[in-house]
Design an enzyme around this catalytic site. Structure first.
Site, PDB file in Angstrom:
ATOM      1  N   LEU A 226       4.529   1.809   1.829  1.00 43.58           N
ATOM      2  CA  LEU A 226       3.275   2.427   2.236  1.00 43.58           C
ATOM      3  C   LEU A 226       2.452   1.528   3.153  1.00 43.58           C
ATOM      4  O   LEU A 226       2.110   0.396   2.790  1.00 43.58           O
ATOM      5  CB  LEU A 226       2.452   2.786   0.990  1.00 43.58           C
ATOM      6  CG  LEU A 226       1.090   3.425   1.242  1.00 43.58           C
ATOM      7  CD1 LEU A 226       1.256   4.768   1.946  1.00 43.58           C
ATOM      8  CD2 LEU A 226       0.326   3.587  -0.072  1.00 43.58           C
ATOM      9  N   ASP A 227       2.148   2.044   4.355  1.00 44.19           N
ATOM     10  CA  ASP A 227       1.273   1.375   5.325  1.00 44.19           C
ATOM     11  C   ASP A 227       1.765  -0.023   5.708  1.00 44.19           C
ATOM     12  O   ASP A 227       0.956  -0.905   6.030  1.00 44.19           O
ATOM     13  CB  ASP A 227      -0.163   1.295   4.784  1.00 44.19           C
ATOM     14  CG  ASP A 227      -0.792   2.662   4.600  1.00 44.19           C
ATOM     15  OD1 ASP A 227      -0.410   3.587   5.327  1.00 44.19           O
ATOM     16  OD2 ASP A 227      -1.662   2.813   3.718  1.00 44.19           O
ATOM     17  N   GLN A 228       3.062  -0.242   5.667  1.00 42.79           N
ATOM     18  CA  GLN A 228       3.612  -1.543   6.033  1.00 42.79           C
ATOM     19  C   GLN A 228       4.604  -1.454   7.190  1.00 42.79           C
ATOM     20  O   GLN A 228       5.306  -2.421   7.480  1.00 42.79           O
ATOM     21  CB  GLN A 228       4.294  -2.178   4.811  1.00 42.79           C
ATOM     22  CG  GLN A 228       3.333  -2.505   3.680  1.00 42.79           C
ATOM     23  CD  GLN A 228       4.015  -3.182   2.509  1.00 42.79           C
ATOM     24  OE1 GLN A 228       4.853  -4.062   2.688  1.00 42.79           O
ATOM     25  NE2 GLN A 228       3.672  -2.777   1.292  1.00 42.79           N
TER      26      GLN A 228
END
Length: 326
Positions: A226-228
């Site tokens: 997530l969001d990486q």
């Protein structure tokens, strides 16, 4: 990868021998494999392979059929994208309720300034259907009454509309590995923070609670973390002393739309590549563009002092220039 290579993606349940069966089929048809990457997440196997098919000993239609048949035999999904398939690129935009990013994409598309067609808008709510109707783009709601999406229907729609790029225009749901793996490096999201700071939900509120003086937004490729995913573009803005989360959101939304649009253009133009989790420009552009700050912003930053460059020693035991000025 260069755009003259054929991309083959294999996604399905993990089992022994998948890689060998696919690569053997390609070898038998005179196809040279240039790059291969594979991963397993939540028992879902993904392999992305780039190959030179310019001298293969069969027709493209035959190779596609052979690979699909092999996929059926192995119980996996195999997708083939030849260089010619990417001449006219199709965008699928995923949305929830916020309209600003979708509106900006539509404006660029309507003005002929996008470089691809928006073929479909898919939502997990129907709030933005009127906006899609305004631009005469098909809209499909794949969410239930709570907004939980039917990912099987989502995948069917992405295949139906032959999506080359998926743009998450404030789509407030996490995509499963089954979706992400099928479209690796072809899903772009915009997040309301300067990642890697403040991932996850309520990023603007997180920024206010932490007392940041500069907040921002990030457009990035989506991965199963997530969001990486690899960062493409970012924008920053000042946060006032007494700013609320709503104030910060109001400042950030226009930048979300611009950062997302810029990232989409870079991808469509083939200007960015991903290597070991980082993006980079494929080659120097005539306009001296580079990922990061604008030339004006860079000029505003001081360039001195820098360690070792500001000190002048006048002989043995001499004083430095800074000491003589005292």
């Amino acid at each position: 990868m260069t755009t003259d290579l054929t991309e083959i993606t294999v996604v399905g349940g993990d089992k022994t021998g998948l890689i060998a069966r696919v690569t053997s089929l390609l070898f038998e048809r005179g196809i040279n494999i240039e790059d291969l990457d594979q991963a397993v997440r939540d028992d879902i196997f993904r392999m992305t392979l780039h190959a030179d098919t310019s001298e293969m000993v069969c027709k493209p239609e035959t190779l596609r059929e052979n690979l699909h048949d092999l996929g059926d035999e192995l119980g996996v999904d195999v997708q083939v994208r030849f260089p010619s398939d990417r001449e006219t690129q199709q965008i699928a935009v995923l949305v929830t309720k916020e309209s600003h990013c979708l509106e900006r994409l539509f404006q660029a598309w309507a003005s002929g300034d996008l470089g691809a067609d928006i073929s479909v808008v898919i939502g997990n709510h129907d709030d933005l259907e009127p906006l899609a109707n305004k631009y005469e783009v098909p809209f499909h709601d794949v969410g239930d009454e709570k907004g939980v999406p039917d990912e099987a229907e989502l995948l069917d729609l992405l295949e139906q509309y032959d999506a080359d790029l998926i743009v998450l225009a404030r789509y407030m749901r996490i995509l499963s590995p089954d979706v992400v793996f099928r479209y690796e490096d072809r899903i772009i999201n915009v997040h309301p923070s300067l990642l890697p700071a403040f991932p996850g939900a309520s990023a603007y509120r997180q920024a206010v609670e932490e007392g940041v003086r500069i907040a921002g937004v990030t457009a990035h490729y989506v991965t199963t973390d997530l969001d990486q995913g690899p960062i493409i573009t970012q924008r920053a803005f000042d946060v006032a002393d007494d700013a609320t989360a709503e104030d910060v959101k109001e400042s950030g939304q226009p930048l979300e739309a611009e950062a997302l649009l810029e990232a989409v253009r870079l991808h469509l133009n083939g200007d960015v590549s991903v290597h070991r989790g980082r993006t980079r420009l494929r080659e120097a552009r005539e306009d001296n563009y580079q990922l990061g700050l604008s030339p004006e912003a860079r000029k505003a930053n001081p360039d001195r002092p820098v360690d070792g460059l500001g000190e002048i020693v006048a002989g043995d035991g001499g004083e430095s220039e800074s000491q003589r000025d005292d």
